[in-house]
Design a protein around this motif. Structure first.
Motif, PDB file in Angstrom:
ATOM      1  N   VAL A 138       0.860  -1.178   0.000  1.00 40.68           N
ATOM      2  CA  VAL A 138       0.000   0.000   0.000  1.00 40.68           C
ATOM      3  C   VAL A 138       0.896   1.227   0.000  1.00 40.68           C
ATOM      4  CG1 VAL A 138      -1.797   1.250   1.238  1.00 40.68           C
ATOM      5  CG2 VAL A 138      -1.799  -1.250   1.244  1.00 40.68           C
ATOM      6  N   LEU A 159      -9.569  -2.737   0.377  1.00 38.00           N
ATOM      7  CA  LEU A 159      -8.685  -1.827  -0.351  1.00 38.00           C
ATOM      8  C   LEU A 159      -9.037  -1.697  -1.821  1.00 38.00           C
ATOM      9  CD1 LEU A 159      -5.238  -2.879   1.179  1.00 38.00           C
ATOM     10  CD2 LEU A 159      -6.722  -1.006   1.876  1.00 38.00           C
ATOM     11  N   ALA A 212      -3.200  -0.656  -3.076  1.00 35.04           N
ATOM     12  CA  ALA A 212      -3.869   0.631  -2.870  1.00 35.04           C
ATOM     13  C   ALA A 212      -2.827   1.717  -3.025  1.00 35.04           C
ATOM     14  CB  ALA A 212      -4.541   0.699  -1.495  1.00 35.04           C
TER      15      ALA A 212
END
Length: 458
Positions: free
Chosen positions: A212, A432, A231
């Motif tokens: 992420v 996500l 993400a």
């Protein structure tokens, strides 16, 4: 005339040989060490070991039994006793040997004399490590391994373990998230911080880990790795939406661990756990590594509304740093500048980041913020990094140990290609999905030139 001709015939090859050795030492130090430096340094060490140890004050008075035995068998003078030397083991970058300390000695005595030993045996550096009580290992490095970084061929890799750089003692610097869960990485522009980040991402991209990213520079640093990211937030507004989702994911994982801890009588001890690594593999959530690039952008505010959003994001980051390890959520916080003047919560966030890597910075305050609470001498080492050596950094952790490291070169294209090839390893995390970066269907077309060529006339 004959003597002059003979001298020229002999001196010419010798001069060429000397020039070739000097060129090899400057351009190919590893080759020079293997062919010339290693035999010379080994001979120096074996021939002068006792005298060097005595000159460095690393000898002790012999025992009474030894004195009586020497006097009874020979008429030699009874000499002080140096540490007992083991077998000298050559390596591609230096030498290794183990020493058994004499009674009354400690490893700090050898570490204090490392510079003397370096000059006595003609090597680049000498490092002392403790093997077990009474036994230390001397690691002699024959040349500057950080000038042209070459990682060792055999590297121990595992889940959440990435060999990311080379230490000055020729050992790999391994970023182990399970040992050091959160880290602060600082570095000015062109200091090599982005190269360090590339190695981390490409190393984790080949593992079953969710990546992420928060990159408030419109995603210019992390967007090339979008194929592997689960993400990505490219501005503070998106980061303010992503961080609560990660906090909620962390809380859900704690609920899973708590449900597993419904300990009944007769439950096997191995089934009792306080983190995700004690759960069965079929129930274990996917580890998540959060990269925050340019963390100062999350602290900067322009209006009162931005200040409220900033306080919320910083609070969520601190919660992730405090509680994320047991839930399998790890932080990699990067920035050019980090100090208490960023605002409320900066010092508290730093206190939760166990690992510290400081590249070249523009002010001493940033180096103190990264390394001052670990070792004061590490701050001076970070401030001495020259701009001509990008990638050189000082790495340490809250245990107090530190060392110089340097990251090998990795182009942005090669790093992006690794992420594209491992895109299928990106785990499916429903929470996500709204933040999954959008990937273009094909390569982007080149933009039309703004300056048109002058028309050709007869």
């Amino acid at each position: 005339m004959t003597d002059l001709t003979t001298l020229l015939e002999v001196g010419g090859p010798l001069a060429a040989l000397g020039g070739g050795a000097a060129y090899t030492r400057a351009k190919h130090p590893a080759v020079y060490w293997s062919t010339v430096g290693l035999p010379i340094s080994t001979a120096r060490l074996l021939g002068s070991y006792n005298s060097v140890m005595e000159a460095c004050g690393l000898t002790v008075a012999p025992s009474r039994l030894r004195v009586l035995a020497v006097k009874a068998t020979t008429r030699r003078e009874v000499r002080p006793v140096p540490p007992r030397r083991g077998i000298v083991r050559p390596t591609s970058t230096g030498l290794r040997l183990r020493l058994r300390l004499a009674p009354g000695q400690e490893p700090a005595d050898l570490a204090a004399s490392a510079e003397r030993l370096r000059h006595a045996w003609g090597v680049h550096a000498v490092y002392v490590t403790t093997v077990k009580p009474g036994v230390v290992e001397l690691r002699l490095v024959g040349f500057d391994v950080l000038r042209r970084v070459r990682m060792p061929r055999k590297l121990d890799e595992g889940l959440l373990t990435v060999p990311v750089a080379l230490r000055e003692d020729a050992m790999p610097f391994v970023r182990d998230y399970r040992t050091v869960p959160h880290q602060l990485t600082l570095g000015a522009t062109l200091s090599g911080k982005s190269m360090y980040l590339r190695h981390l991402i490409t190393g984790l991209a080949r593992q079953p880990v969710a990546l992420v990213g928060i990159d408030c520079k419109r995603g210019v640093e992390l967007a090339p790795f979008a194929a592997r990211l689960s993400a990505l937030a490219t501005d503070p507004e998106q980061a303010a939406e992503l961080l609560p989702v990660l906090v909620e994911e962390m809380e859900d994982r704690y609920d899973l661990i708590k449900a597993r801890q419904g300990i009944a009588p007769g439950t096997p001890a191995e089934d009792i756990t306080s983190d995700i690594w004690g759960l069965p593999e079929s129930e274990r959530p996917t580890p998540v590594v959060l990269f925050v690039d340019e963390v100062a952008e999350l602290f900067l505010v322009a209006t009162r509304k931005d200040e409220e959003r900033r306080d919320e994001m910083v609070t969520q980051l601190i919660r992730l740093a405090q509680l994320g390890r047991a839930a399998g959520i790890y932080l990699e916080v990067c920035g050019q500048r980090f100090g208490a003047e960023l605002g409320k919560g900066a010092t508290m966030l730093r206190a939760q980041l166990t690992g510290r890597v400081c590249h070249r910075v523009n002010d001493e305050a940033s180096a103190k913020m990264a390394l001052g609470d670990i070792a004061p001498e590490a701050v001076m080492a970070a401030c001495a990094i020259a701009p001509e050596r990008p990638g050189l950094a000082v790495a340490g952790d809250t245990s107090g140990g530190w060392s110089r490291i340097r990251t090998p070169y990795l182009s942005l294209g090669d790093a992006a290609r690794v992420c594209q090839e491992s895109a299928h390893l990106a785990p499916d995390l429903p929470a996500l999905k709204p933040f999954r970066p959008h990937l273009p269907a094909g390569p982007l077309a080149a933009p039309a030139p703004l300056v048109r060529p002058r028309p050709v006339t007869d």
